[in-house]
Design a protein around this motif. Sequence first.
Motif: not given
Length: 681
Positions: A40-44, A98-103, A158-160, A165-168
């Motif tokens: 879904f994340a990739k298609i979205g 933050f830098y270790e998890h996927h959301g 967002l994570e996908a 850096e962009q999220i932060l």
Amino acid sequence: MEPIPGSRFRGTWKYVRAAVFIGCFLTIFAFAALGSFILFAKIGGAPPVAVPQTTVFYADDGSKIGESNYGQKRYWVRLDDISPHVIEATIAVEDRKFYEHHGFDLKRIAGAVVANVQAMAKVEGASTITQQYARNLFLTHEKTWSRKIQEALYTIRLEANYSKEQILEGYLNTIYYGHGVYGIEAAARYYFGKHADELTISEAAMLAGIPKGPHYYSPLINEERAKTRQKIVLLSMVEAGYIRRQEAEQAYRDKLVYVQHHEKERPVAPYFQDVVKQQLRTKLGLDERTIELGGLRVYTTLDRRMQQIAEEQLEQVIRPSSAIQAALLAMDPRTGEVKALIGGRDYNESPFNRAVQAERQPGSTFKPFLYYAAIEHGFTPSTPLRSELTTFTFDDGRATYTPHNYNDYYANGPITLAQALAVSDNVFAVKTLKFIGADKLIETAKTLGITSKLKAVPSLALGTSPVKMIDMVAAYSTIANYGKKTEPVFIKKVIDANGNVLYEHQPSTQQVIDRDAAFVTAHLMTGMFDPKLNGYTTVTGQSIIDEITRPYAGKSGTTKTDSWMIGFTPQLVAGVWTGYDRGETISRFDEKQYAKQIWVRFMEQSLADKPKKSFKPTKGVIGVYIDPQNGKLATDACPVKRKTYYLIGTEPTDYCTDHLEKKTKKKEDEKSWFEKWFPWF
């Protein structure tokens, strides 16, 4: 040991198989759900991360004069333009993994669940920076399962699709820091009066602690609570390995200096800013949301010093108890750039902009257009007409009109055009209009930029058709610029939130009236400040002559309900109007002088550091000395001489003889008795 009966073993094995089956099913379902989320994340695709940002308006020197935010302050800065201390403090206290998890931080979520169950209340949160960013961008803060699911979906998207850096960067630019302030740049400016890349450890830790409770932890509301929260942030930075304990202790001891905010700060040139916003809509075609929340940087032509001078003069000249209104507009005649604008005495009481919206009778300030048209059609500064009470007929003899001079003063004899303009003789003006025709005056006024409807009646020469101040000042600017027209300019450049130039003004001029005739007209307009043109009455600038220190050209105008003064130098043109909104009669003498007083003080102070420039004659004119009373070439016998300019070939050829007989008699009177009798001997 007692053996397990077969039936019992078979029953136990059945439960084990069921558990394994359910476990496998749940595992497959979890992986399928996770895969679906990722798919879904990739298609979205990458979700849009544009957020409302404050539009900022700048003066011509680059200083900020205002911003459009509906009570919110937002700016977007790159991660590289944010102090590392802010980044470290935020990660340490909000999301150390933050830098270790996927959301989602599953371990933290589990710990929060246990803590909340034990306390039978929500005492600990587990939202990651990505989750908070998703909530800030797209969602409300309502506590429903629907919102939680949406937040999770946005978090995955967002994570996908974006880097950490962009999220932060997005998070730090959208998080709420209280007092209507969104984003770290706005917070740095609001609390400490500096940019985000200039924040110290102490300041960064203070700001990083605010989002947990923007009102509760605001140092401007309760500094003690804010310091307690700052200490927690500093200890978190120590535990995360960003700083040493000694640094944390020193940062906690550092005294923080906050910006002093006043709830009702006086806005800079609010009427001017309104015109700028209107031009963004009309000239650039921007919608209201883009203007207010698009993060634009709008660079204007406003001169803050001149604007301040204008505002001060209005306050100093006009009696505080007076209900009279006022407007002022100043521009550079060479470029059209508007340098100062006031649309009324109090923007909060009345945002109606009298400088650009109101139409008022200009009175005698309309006469320069008449005399320019007359010069184009054969008149010269020496053209004589009788100044006497006169009744004119018009409309094929069906109507009459009797103009009156100020205080009913008349020369009752001929005066020159130059003197008529200087003393503002109304009879001379109406006679001139009758000679050239009202259509010629209307054509000239329209060419100069007057947009209002003008009535072709004799009183048009005296400015009875209402016009806009901005049109009048622009028209005078064209005369000052030797006939080259420049539209009033308010905006130099507009840059969007991404640094793209949306608009940049390209200077342009157009020669709309004759260059030589424009100069002759401008020089005629210097006459209102020249006592040499005094005659049956004084020149209209007599009351302010002692205050001027440089050459000016201009014209004042007065009707029962309006008082005007518009004038210029080669560098600056300014117009002032005073009057009552409801058309009340201006009866007090001091109120009739307001426009002139404001104008001369504004011009003198605005040009104090500028060179004193005179009006340079054009190639098609010639200057000769004349007797100002009769317009003829001056001789040594003339007691007063004034240099006056004419279109080449139209200058006078007759010499003044009015003073020759007087001079001869004077010489005779000055002879001694011996000289008088000497011829007899």
